[in-house]
Design a protein around this motif. Structure first.
Motif, PDB file in Angstrom:
ATOM      1  N   MET A 118      -0.789  12.084  -0.315  1.00 49.11           N
ATOM      2  CA  MET A 118      -1.665  13.246  -0.400  1.00 49.11           C
ATOM      3  C   MET A 118      -0.757  14.477  -0.469  1.00 49.11           C
ATOM      4  O   MET A 118       0.079  14.684   0.415  1.00 49.11           O
ATOM      5  CB  MET A 118      -2.523  13.293   0.855  1.00 49.11           C
ATOM      6  CG  MET A 118      -3.657  14.277   0.786  1.00 49.11           C
ATOM      7  SD  MET A 118      -4.889  13.869   2.061  1.00 49.11           S
ATOM      8  CE  MET A 118      -6.165  15.053   1.628  1.00 49.11           C
TER       9      MET A 118
ATOM     10  N   ILE B 183      -1.228  -1.653  -4.170  1.00 48.39           N
ATOM     11  CA  ILE B 183      -2.072  -0.605  -4.733  1.00 48.39           C
ATOM     12  C   ILE B 183      -1.479   0.735  -4.318  1.00 48.39           C
ATOM     13  O   ILE B 183      -0.991   0.891  -3.189  1.00 48.39           O
ATOM     14  CB  ILE B 183      -3.546  -0.746  -4.283  1.00 48.39           C
ATOM     15  CG1 ILE B 183      -4.430   0.276  -5.035  1.00 48.39           C
ATOM     16  CG2 ILE B 183      -3.703  -0.578  -2.780  1.00 48.39           C
ATOM     17  CD1 ILE B 183      -5.925   0.005  -4.893  1.00 48.39           C
TER      18      ILE B 183
ATOM     19  N   HIS C 219      -2.042   5.107  -4.509  1.00 48.32           N
ATOM     20  CA  HIS C 219      -3.026   6.162  -4.754  1.00 48.32           C
ATOM     21  C   HIS C 219      -2.372   7.501  -4.502  1.00 48.32           C
ATOM     22  O   HIS C 219      -1.599   7.657  -3.550  1.00 48.32           O
ATOM     23  CB  HIS C 219      -4.228   5.991  -3.822  1.00 48.32           C
ATOM     24  CG  HIS C 219      -5.365   6.924  -4.129  1.00 48.32           C
ATOM     25  ND1 HIS C 219      -5.545   8.111  -3.473  1.00 48.32           N
ATOM     26  CD2 HIS C 219      -6.365   6.855  -5.038  1.00 48.32           C
ATOM     27  CE1 HIS C 219      -6.622   8.720  -3.963  1.00 48.32           C
ATOM     28  NE2 HIS C 219      -7.141   7.985  -4.905  1.00 48.32           N
TER      29      HIS C 219
ATOM     30  N   TYR D  29       0.853  -1.199   0.000  1.00 48.35           N
ATOM     31  CA  TYR D  29       0.000   0.000   0.000  1.00 48.35           C
ATOM     32  C   TYR D  29       0.878   1.236   0.000  1.00 48.35           C
ATOM     33  O   TYR D  29       1.806   1.347   0.802  1.00 48.35           O
ATOM     34  CB  TYR D  29      -0.821  -0.097   1.287  1.00 48.35           C
ATOM     35  CG  TYR D  29      -1.706   1.027   1.703  1.00 48.35           C
ATOM     36  CD1 TYR D  29      -2.819   1.383   0.947  1.00 48.35           C
ATOM     37  CD2 TYR D  29      -1.469   1.702   2.903  1.00 48.35           C
ATOM     38  CE1 TYR D  29      -3.675   2.382   1.401  1.00 48.35           C
ATOM     39  CE2 TYR D  29      -2.323   2.692   3.358  1.00 48.35           C
ATOM     40  CZ  TYR D  29      -3.419   3.027   2.599  1.00 48.35           C
ATOM     41  OH  TYR D  29      -4.263   4.000   3.053  1.00 48.35           O
ATOM     42  N   TYR D  30       0.628   2.138  -0.951  1.00 51.24           N
ATOM     43  CA  TYR D  30       1.365   3.397  -1.033  1.00 51.24           C
ATOM     44  C   TYR D  30       0.317   4.475  -1.266  1.00 51.24           C
ATOM     45  O   TYR D  30      -0.342   4.496  -2.305  1.00 51.24           O
ATOM     46  CB  TYR D  30       2.357   3.340  -2.193  1.00 51.24           C
ATOM     47  CG  TYR D  30       3.276   4.528  -2.290  1.00 51.24           C
ATOM     48  CD1 TYR D  30       4.584   4.462  -1.822  1.00 51.24           C
ATOM     49  CD2 TYR D  30       2.842   5.724  -2.848  1.00 51.24           C
ATOM     50  CE1 TYR D  30       5.439   5.557  -1.909  1.00 51.24           C
ATOM     51  CE2 TYR D  30       3.681   6.828  -2.925  1.00 51.24           C
ATOM     52  CZ  TYR D  30       4.984   6.730  -2.457  1.00 51.24           C
ATOM     53  OH  TYR D  30       5.817   7.812  -2.534  1.00 51.24           O
ATOM     54  N   ASP D  31       0.135   5.371  -0.320  1.00 49.38           N
ATOM     55  CA  ASP D  31      -0.950   6.349  -0.372  1.00 49.38           C
ATOM     56  C   ASP D  31      -0.383   7.724  -0.094  1.00 49.38           C
ATOM     57  O   ASP D  31       0.160   7.973   0.973  1.00 49.38           O
ATOM     58  CB  ASP D  31      -1.991   5.973   0.694  1.00 49.38           C
ATOM     59  CG  ASP D  31      -3.228   6.843   0.612  1.00 49.38           C
ATOM     60  OD1 ASP D  31      -3.095   8.072   0.724  1.00 49.38           O
ATOM     61  OD2 ASP D  31      -4.318   6.293   0.446  1.00 49.38           O
TER      62      ASP D  31
ATOM     63  N   GLN E 207       1.748  14.094   2.761  1.00 46.21           N
ATOM     64  CA  GLN E 207       1.597  12.966   3.671  1.00 46.21           C
ATOM     65  C   GLN E 207       1.564  11.664   2.886  1.00 46.21           C
ATOM     66  O   GLN E 207       0.688  11.470   2.046  1.00 46.21           O
ATOM     67  CB  GLN E 207       0.268  13.218   4.365  1.00 46.21           C
ATOM     68  CG  GLN E 207      -0.226  12.286   5.359  1.00 46.21           C
ATOM     69  CD  GLN E 207      -1.587  12.829   5.837  1.00 46.21           C
ATOM     70  OE1 GLN E 207      -2.615  12.557   5.235  1.00 46.21           O
ATOM     71  NE2 GLN E 207      -1.583  13.632   6.880  1.00 46.21           N
TER      72      GLN E 207
ATOM     73  N   ASN F 204      -3.274  11.713  -4.334  1.00 43.47           N
ATOM     74  CA  ASN F 204      -4.327  12.719  -4.207  1.00 43.47           C
ATOM     75  C   ASN F 204      -3.644  14.078  -4.277  1.00 43.47           C
ATOM     76  O   ASN F 204      -2.836  14.416  -3.412  1.00 43.47           O
ATOM     77  CB  ASN F 204      -5.009  12.489  -2.833  1.00 43.47           C
ATOM     78  CG  ASN F 204      -6.003  13.570  -2.441  1.00 43.47           C
ATOM     79  OD1 ASN F 204      -5.967  14.688  -2.951  1.00 43.47           O
ATOM     80  ND2 ASN F 204      -6.885  13.230  -1.510  1.00 43.47           N
TER      81      ASN F 204
ATOM     82  N   LEU G  77       1.694   7.417   3.183  1.00 45.94           N
ATOM     83  CA  LEU G  77       1.603   6.209   4.007  1.00 45.94           C
ATOM     84  C   LEU G  77       2.095   5.034   3.175  1.00 45.94           C
ATOM     85  O   LEU G  77       1.666   4.866   2.031  1.00 45.94           O
ATOM     86  CB  LEU G  77       0.150   5.936   4.400  1.00 45.94           C
ATOM     87  CG  LEU G  77      -0.649   7.097   4.994  1.00 45.94           C
ATOM     88  CD1 LEU G  77      -2.109   6.699   5.179  1.00 45.94           C
ATOM     89  CD2 LEU G  77      -0.046   7.528   6.317  1.00 45.94           C
ATOM     90  N   ILE G  78       2.972   4.230   3.739  1.00 50.92           N
ATOM     91  CA  ILE G  78       3.453   3.031   3.048  1.00 50.92           C
ATOM     92  C   ILE G  78       3.274   1.863   3.999  1.00 50.92           C
ATOM     93  O   ILE G  78       3.780   1.909   5.133  1.00 50.92           O
ATOM     94  CB  ILE G  78       4.936   3.154   2.650  1.00 50.92           C
ATOM     95  CG1 ILE G  78       5.188   4.475   1.897  1.00 50.92           C
ATOM     96  CG2 ILE G  78       5.377   1.968   1.803  1.00 50.92           C
ATOM     97  CD1 ILE G  78       6.664   4.732   1.589  1.00 50.92           C
ATOM     98  N   ALA G  79       2.520   0.843   3.572  1.00 48.52           N
ATOM     99  CA  ALA G  79       2.302  -0.299   4.454  1.00 48.52           C
ATOM    100  C   ALA G  79       2.944  -1.534   3.854  1.00 48.52           C
ATOM    101  O   ALA G  79       2.692  -1.881   2.694  1.00 48.52           O
ATOM    102  CB  ALA G  79       0.810  -0.539   4.666  1.00 48.52           C
TER     103      ALA G  79
END
Lengths: 337, 337, 337, 337
Positions: D150, D213, D215, D146-148, D228, D217, D230-232
């Motif tokens: 913003m 996945i 995302h 996960y790579y999110d 910001q 923004n 987030l990498i999980a």
């Protein structure tokens, strides 16, 4: 099964009822308060618990082995002394007593009667404070130089106790537990903003037998709530923020290294290190539950009170010294702890 | 066109050069420093500026009308006095002088020579501090009860000045400007963690002729940098956090209302209000630029110095009193401001 | 007095019991759950409440006028339909039903029976969301351009519902209530990181009949918990952070002003305003209590359900469209709301 | 000594002049811009640098070995191609070109001429991004799920490029560098709030050949600035906040452990771990300085370009795919990287 009676069901008493109700090996038998409506509210939640407006009924009940006292501090001494006379172990709210003389008499009485006397300095039983204690004990911070705590909010002005008794008592007890050093003198200042009422703002500097300096800032006049403690050691430094929801403790790999090179009179040889920050995990168990279990274990002889009468007495002595200094606007007052 | 000379090109001097270079009506003619490499670095950026390692050359230059002094505080008095003797207006770094006697002599000399003497208490020229001043002056906060400031970081230990001279001087000057009240006494404590060096941690409580209490907490031993001021008035309260990138000032519609009802001896009638929070905008102009323009306007007779010698002297007197109290571990020292 | 039965005493049920117990005009008569230990735990706290593992007992009890259903969503339709058949008013957890067809049948049945059907979209009853609604309705934000919400945490992976059903349903309902506009299409993407289980990360873009765009980001895979909504209007902008303890809503006096000057084809004439920030107060009453009071008022005919079946059905339709789009990796799916 | 010419002295150019001026082994010979006042402003700071409004003068100058191009993206291809023809190494702003066809031609031309082509994806040269890359490469995070990201603010609406070209390009390049995986398809949505102008809000979901996945923004319509990410991963998770002054990277010892026990069809066996948080140190060197040194080293044959033409081309292809998807409201567009 240890039978428990709770005396005083105002702000804190219901928490005692709830926690002692859930500890195996203990059973809340009776609760008392002068206000009937408080008793009936609790009785509807705990239908098997007996209620009374006269705590002497509790002292006469042989099924009750211990009492937890959560009444105003001015009544602590009398109720605790009567409880000891009645052969009950005592769990008592902080501050233990109004003055140190009362504290000494309680300790003596409990000792003679071979009863447990535990003072409810709740913060000592939090996971966060215990983690800091562990860091200090393991020498991870090195030599401690600096302990600075700020505990302020827009508070309910109380007419019987000042802000030192209400808020600073937490910092003094955390510091006593975490550092293990005892202050030798205090200089304190403060102010009341309501004529004839106790101080609502106070500042304390505590001196030790070393270069350690501690300072506590408490106030009921702050627009924002702050709970912020800085601890600086020679090797690492800690920020403890009790309002952080998940990362209350941050350990900074920062420090100062002194190098007293005799050849460099005019030059300060101080090396700075600054590195990673680390936020360790700690137990999230409710402190009062940990403390209730500990109290039962003490009664059963399995543990010794961590926040015992002697510790509670030290806190009262620091508070006494603080108030004496504050009344003299910062005049240094020695502490004999 | 006002000709400017800058004396001292260490940490702060280059900022003076840059700002005075951009003010219309002023021109930086010459810069001086004992270190040649500092001069050559600046000369490559400002090729038209003359350089010297002897500031007397500047004093002899008739095209220079004013000097800005950014040398160590121990040299302030001598350089400023020589400059006044040479007929130059003086812009001088804070603290103005090593002691109040020197400050008084400088003020007298500047007055006699009819020259501008402006002390560089830069924070007074920030948009944020001016906005707070505006709130206080407009009585939006009501009566001020409480001023509490914390200015801590992991700082460079300095061997010639203590942390009070380095950091608290900012808070004292902001408070002097914003509140307009003058403290009557100080109780201070502090500690040096390096043998033979000045204090690196200090705490000051300032008393006034009213119920106002002020406290300043400064330290070079904190793992985190904090710049946090709380101001509580009877009507509103302010949090000023200089590290906030965009909302440095927060005004809380919170306060206490005292109701000294004579019939209710045992009950404190204090009403709490708690409402909206509001973060007002303020000017983002660089403070030093505002100050440089102000200095030029003072020389041209259009304005009077906001941070004049008298203000700079008050700051030195508070610092002197603080150090005297700190050496006596909190003993109350009166201030005659 | 309205008699209440609570069906389902898992995570949310105890909150329903507690709140309906404290509403005047209502009385919790019976609670049901398949797990006996949940019932006995609640029974010890509420000794006067009857318990059953078979909710049909509740439906047969004529003293029960209304049921609150807090069971898994897959059982909602059957339990609610049986309750309506038994003549009970229905308070039902969100999402109302597994699909829109079930939702339509429930609405029809409740209408025919003249019973209240209220869907528990709790956020609509918080003081913060109502304050934002008030700002939008009063045109303080101007024309709304942009609604962007992030609701992520390290979540319990659920095997029966995906993260959209669990988390995005809150944002969809807040947006429906606050903006008052209905989306016309959705493009959504997402991912499951456990083979065969529902999506644990999802992103939704909602399109409207105007330039308004809305986006919702939900995840159970974030190391930190975030609850952050940005709303931009032509006049003002809002940041709503539900994790802020005291200032959940911040209103920025910032916006864009478009100036379509025909003469400046190559230049975008957009004026930026940036001014004060303001954090308004809002009611701190527990949302579920406000909602419970509202439900009783609806039964008594004094109010109409704010989160009625039609609203609950819209939410289910948006969820259906989202899942359809997500399965096609962002393919645009029209919504007929 | 490598002679450098800077083409374009608007927002970014002066940073290039400043950094290349301070790199040993390089010398800024000439700068060019169409606006004379920009050149004269820089000339006063760098008196030895030649200026021109016609960059062909630079291309003719044999003492100039390399050019840095900081002009609008629509001019990148032509200027870079002319520079390569003139035998100059090229340092070019991101995005490299307006489309992938132009990018391919530039790469080919530079290869044939044996010249360095480096695209200025500055974030790749920050200490923070390099630290995250190190954590990923050392498998500290485990498998990335996960790579999110913003990246929003109240931005200057640009009339020639949309918000994806302006802001998302940073996230795409960071992700390309840190993860090392290449997306296979994109679904994007966005909106323009000014008629006839490019999108000022955009959302991108990137799909990979695995369960990863990503995302992104981006928006110019947010009242607050957020950066910001987030990498999980399966073992640890990272929060990267570029606006944090000192702790931009936080590593959480949290993750999910999947246990696909075949016997438990109806039960998801996912173990949660949650532990310490750790904020590692990273280099604070200005990224552009690191990059300028790297460019010089590449010209001298000591290093190979990290952000080479191939990487710059991948970014352009992702941007192209994003815009194609956005115009079709989320329709999935395959990427051939």
């Amino acid at each position: 099964m240890i039978g428990i009676g709770i005396i005083g069901c105002g702000y804190w008493g219901p928490n005692l009822v709830r926690n002692f109700s859930s500890v195996s090996g203990a059973k809340v038998i009776m609760i008392s308060d002068l206000k009937f409506e408080r008793l009936s509210a609790l009785a509807s939640l705990y239908p098997s618990v007996k209620t009374t407006t006269n705590y002497y009924e509790m002292l006469k009940d042989p099924s009750i082995n211990a009492v937890a006292i959560a009444t105003p501090v001015s009544t602590h001494f009398e109720i605790a002394m009567e409880s000891i006379k009645a052969g009950k172990h005592v769990f008592i709210e902080k501050p233990m007593t109004l003055n140190s003389e009362q504290g000494e008499r309680l300790i003596e009485a409990a000792n003679k009667a071979n009863l447990v006397l535990l003072v409810d300095h709740t913060f000592i039983y939090t996971g966060a404070v215990r983690k800091i204690k562990e860091l200090v004990d393991n020498k991870e911070l090195g030599k401690i130089y600096y302990y600075d705590s700020m505990r302020v909010n827009l508070g309910l002005f109380q007419h019987d106790v000042n802000v030192v008794w209400d808020l600073a008592v937490h910092d003094i007890s955390i510091m006593d537990y975490v550092l293990g050093y005892r202050p030798v003198a205090v200089s304190a200042t403060g102010m009341s903003h309501v004529h004839g009422s106790p101080e609502n703002v106070a500042y304390m500097t505590l001196f030790f037998d070393s270069a350690l300096i501690a300072h506590i800032n408490v106030s009921w006049l702050s627009p924002v709530k702050l709970r912020q403690t800085l601890i600086a050691g020679s090797k690492k430094m800690v920020v403890y923020d009790d309002l952080e929801p998940s990362e209350k403790i941050k350990v900074y790999d920062a420090g100062i290294t002194l190098n007293n090179n005799p050849d460099s009179v005019h030059q300060m040889l101080i090396g700075y290190r600054s590195g990673d920050m680390w936020a360790p995990q700690y137990s999230r168990t409710e402190a009062l539950r940990t403390e209730a279990v500990h109290f039962i274990n003490c009664i059963e002889g399995k543990e010794s009170p961590l926040t015992d009468g002697a510790m509670g007495l030290r806190m009262v002595k620091v508070l006494e010294g603080t108030i004496a200094s504050m009344r003299e606007k910062g005049h240094l007052v020695p502490l004999n702890l």
